[in-house]
Design a protein around this motif. Structure first.
Motif, PDB file in Angstrom:
ATOM      1  N   TRP A 236     -15.099  11.143  -3.098  1.00  8.93           N
ATOM      2  CA  TRP A 236     -16.155  10.191  -3.444  1.00  8.93           C
ATOM      3  C   TRP A 236     -15.727   8.766  -3.157  1.00  8.93           C
ATOM      4  O   TRP A 236     -16.536   7.932  -2.778  1.00  8.93           O
ATOM      5  N   PHE A 237     -14.433   8.481  -3.373  1.00  9.26           N
ATOM      6  CA  PHE A 237     -13.934   7.116  -3.244  1.00  9.26           C
ATOM      7  C   PHE A 237     -12.773   7.075  -2.261  1.00  9.26           C
ATOM      8  O   PHE A 237     -12.118   8.064  -1.998  1.00  9.26           O
ATOM      9  N   ASN A 238     -12.504   5.884  -1.760  1.00 11.12           N
ATOM     10  CA  ASN A 238     -11.408   5.669  -0.834  1.00 11.12           C
ATOM     11  C   ASN A 238     -10.067   5.853  -1.566  1.00 11.12           C
ATOM     12  O   ASN A 238      -9.854   5.300  -2.625  1.00 11.12           O
ATOM     13  N   HIS A 239      -9.169   6.639  -0.992  1.00  9.66           N
ATOM     14  CA  HIS A 239      -7.851   6.910  -1.582  1.00  9.66           C
ATOM     15  C   HIS A 239      -6.746   6.272  -0.739  1.00  9.66           C
ATOM     16  O   HIS A 239      -5.803   6.923  -0.329  1.00  9.66           O
ATOM     17  N   ASP A 240      -6.859   4.981  -0.493  1.00  8.43           N
ATOM     18  CA  ASP A 240      -5.849   4.287   0.318  1.00  8.43           C
ATOM     19  C   ASP A 240      -4.472   4.262  -0.329  1.00  8.43           C
ATOM     20  O   ASP A 240      -3.480   4.045   0.342  1.00  8.43           O
ATOM     21  N   THR A 241      -4.403   4.493  -1.628  1.00  9.12           N
ATOM     22  CA  THR A 241      -3.100   4.493  -2.302  1.00  9.12           C
ATOM     23  C   THR A 241      -2.247   5.681  -1.877  1.00  9.12           C
ATOM     24  O   THR A 241      -1.037   5.684  -2.102  1.00  9.12           O
ATOM     25  N   GLN A 242      -2.850   6.679  -1.252  1.00 15.76           N
ATOM     26  CA  GLN A 242      -2.117   7.855  -0.806  1.00 15.76           C
ATOM     27  C   GLN A 242      -1.460   7.664   0.560  1.00 15.76           C
ATOM     28  O   GLN A 242      -0.739   8.544   1.037  1.00 15.76           O
ATOM     29  N   LYS A 243      -1.707   6.533   1.190  1.00 19.09           N
ATOM     30  CA  LYS A 243      -1.177   6.254   2.528  1.00 19.09           C
ATOM     31  C   LYS A 243       0.343   6.401   2.550  1.00 19.09           C
ATOM     32  O   LYS A 243       1.040   5.896   1.685  1.00 19.09           O
ATOM     33  N   GLY A 244       0.851   7.146   3.531  1.00 19.40           N
ATOM     34  CA  GLY A 244       2.288   7.333   3.688  1.00 19.40           C
ATOM     35  C   GLY A 244       2.846   8.538   2.950  1.00 19.40           C
ATOM     36  O   GLY A 244       3.988   8.911   3.164  1.00 19.40           O
TER      37      GLY A 244
END
Length: 128
Positions: A81-89
């Motif tokens: 539903w929402f952007n999960h940019d914190t999972q990058k890397g």
């Protein structure tokens, strides 16, 4: 309990059990013949930019995997539903199937959902 309501619950219970079975079948149809590989999440992006279906929504992970020494960037079949940019890397395990345009993340989510749907179906069938 009125017979009409009892009949409705029985039919709904059977529908839930069929839905649980179809959920598991779809998951294992997706991963059958696939190889489990480590991957790294590059970004989380809007699915409508890359999904050919009109009106596609949600977010997907773009994952980097190495197959036979070749670097590939492929999307997962997630729909957030929402952007999960914190999972990058972060590292993830993904099922890679050359016949599929997307990756399947290794998780127990589908199995747990099927278990919950199946339990609800059994519960409805056991009502008196």
């Amino acid at each position: 309990m009125p017979i009409q309501l009892l009949l409705f619950y029985r039919v709904l219970g059977v529908v839930f059990l069929v839905l649980a079975a179809v959920t598991l079948w779809e998951k294992y149809r997706t991963v059958r013949g696939a190889v489990l590989l480590p991957g790294r999440i590059l970004e989380c992006r809007k699915a409508d930019r890359t999904n050919p279906r009109a009106g596609a929504g949600g977010y997907r992970y773009l994952v980097e995997v190495y197959v036979n020494g070749e670097r590939l960037e492929m999307e997962t079949n997630d729909s957030f539903w929402f952007n999960h940019d914190t999972q990058k890397g972060k590292s993830v395990q993904v099922w890679y199937n050359p016949a599929s345009p997307v990756l399947e993340r290794k998780s127990m989510g589908t199995e747990l959902l099927a278990l919950a749907i199946g339990a609800a179906g059994v519960g409805l069938l056991l009502l008196h």
